[in-house]
Write a protein that holds these residues in place. Structure first.
Motif, PDB file in Angstrom:
ATOM      1  N   LYS A  33      51.325  52.970  -3.063  1.00 47.45           N
ATOM      2  CA  LYS A  33      50.904  54.208  -2.402  1.00 47.45           C
ATOM      3  C   LYS A  33      52.110  55.076  -2.081  1.00 47.45           C
ATOM      4  O   LYS A  33      52.064  56.296  -2.243  1.00 47.45           O
ATOM      5  CB  LYS A  33      50.107  53.900  -1.128  1.00 47.45           C
ATOM      6  N   LEU A  34      53.200  54.453  -1.655  1.00 53.63           N
ATOM      7  CA  LEU A  34      54.416  55.203  -1.343  1.00 53.63           C
ATOM      8  C   LEU A  34      54.971  55.864  -2.607  1.00 53.63           C
ATOM      9  O   LEU A  34      55.409  57.020  -2.577  1.00 53.63           O
ATOM     10  CB  LEU A  34      55.473  54.294  -0.707  1.00 53.63           C
ATOM     11  N   LYS A  35      54.932  55.158  -3.724  1.00 53.73           N
ATOM     12  CA  LYS A  35      55.394  55.740  -4.991  1.00 53.73           C
ATOM     13  C   LYS A  35      54.595  56.996  -5.325  1.00 53.73           C
ATOM     14  O   LYS A  35      55.163  58.000  -5.750  1.00 53.73           O
ATOM     15  CB  LYS A  35      55.254  54.721  -6.128  1.00 53.73           C
ATOM     16  N   GLU A  36      53.285  56.940  -5.124  1.00 53.87           N
ATOM     17  CA  GLU A  36      52.462  58.110  -5.416  1.00 53.87           C
ATOM     18  C   GLU A  36      52.761  59.248  -4.452  1.00 53.87           C
ATOM     19  O   GLU A  36      52.775  60.410  -4.853  1.00 53.87           O
ATOM     20  CB  GLU A  36      50.970  57.763  -5.391  1.00 53.87           C
ATOM     21  N   LEU A  37      53.027  58.935  -3.191  1.00 57.05           N
ATOM     22  CA  LEU A  37      53.391  59.986  -2.236  1.00 57.05           C
ATOM     23  C   LEU A  37      54.684  60.673  -2.663  1.00 57.05           C
ATOM     24  O   LEU A  37      54.812  61.899  -2.545  1.00 57.05           O
ATOM     25  CB  LEU A  37      53.525  59.420  -0.822  1.00 57.05           C
ATOM     26  N   LYS A  39      55.740  60.976  -5.725  1.00 54.74           N
ATOM     27  CA  LYS A  39      55.396  61.803  -6.885  1.00 54.74           C
ATOM     28  C   LYS A  39      54.681  63.078  -6.458  1.00 54.74           C
ATOM     29  O   LYS A  39      54.919  64.155  -7.029  1.00 54.74           O
ATOM     30  CB  LYS A  39      54.531  61.012  -7.856  1.00 54.74           C
ATOM     31  N   ILE A  40      53.809  62.973  -5.455  1.00 53.07           N
ATOM     32  CA  ILE A  40      53.122  64.163  -4.947  1.00 53.07           C
ATOM     33  C   ILE A  40      54.138  65.137  -4.378  1.00 53.07           C
ATOM     34  O   ILE A  40      54.099  66.340  -4.662  1.00 53.07           O
ATOM     35  CB  ILE A  40      52.072  63.791  -3.881  1.00 53.07           C
ATOM     36  N   ALA A  56      47.681  62.981  -6.627  1.00 52.11           N
ATOM     37  CA  ALA A  56      46.805  62.885  -5.459  1.00 52.11           C
ATOM     38  C   ALA A  56      45.587  62.023  -5.791  1.00 52.11           C
ATOM     39  O   ALA A  56      45.165  61.186  -4.975  1.00 52.11           O
ATOM     40  CB  ALA A  56      46.383  64.267  -4.984  1.00 52.11           C
ATOM     41  N   THR A  57      45.043  62.199  -6.976  1.00 53.89           N
ATOM     42  CA  THR A  57      43.902  61.378  -7.407  1.00 53.89           C
ATOM     43  C   THR A  57      44.299  59.910  -7.487  1.00 53.89           C
ATOM     44  O   THR A  57      43.575  59.027  -7.009  1.00 53.89           O
ATOM     45  CB  THR A  57      43.377  61.870  -8.767  1.00 53.89           C
TER      46      THR A  57
END
Length: 74
Positions: A33-37, A39-40, A56-57
Motif C-alpha cells: 500500500k505504501l508503494k502505491e501511495l 506512485k500516486i 489509486a485504483t
C-alpha cells in the motif's frame, strides 16, 4: 481527444529506467500500500491523470483508505 504519449516510444531510456525502478521496488520490503501511495504522489507531481487513476485504483484494491489517498498532496 489527443492520443496518449507512449513513453516507451518517445524516450526508451526513460522507460527502461522506470521499469528498472519498478523491478527494484518489487523486491523491496516496503508495504504494498505504501508503494502505491508513493506512485500516486509521484503521479501528482508529474501531473499525470492517467497514472493517478491506475495507482489509486491499485491502492484501493490493496485496501488503502480514501482518506490517505486524498490527503497525499497536503
Amino acid at each position: 481527444m489527443e492520443p496518449r504519449m507512449l513513453l516507451k516510444e518517445v524516450n526508451p531510456a526513460a522507460f527502461a529506467a522506470m521499469v528498472g525502478l519498478e523491478k527494484f521496488l518489487d523486491g523491496a520490503s516496503l508495504d504494498k500500500k505504501l508503494k502505491e501511495l508513493v506512485k500516486i504522489r509521484a503521479s501528482q507531481l508529474n501531473r499525470c491523470a492517467f497514472c493517478l487513476q491506475i495507482h489509486a485504483t491499485d491502492a484501493r484494491k490493496l485496501g488503502e483508505t480514501e482518506v490517505r489517498i486524498y490527503t497525499l498532496n497536503a
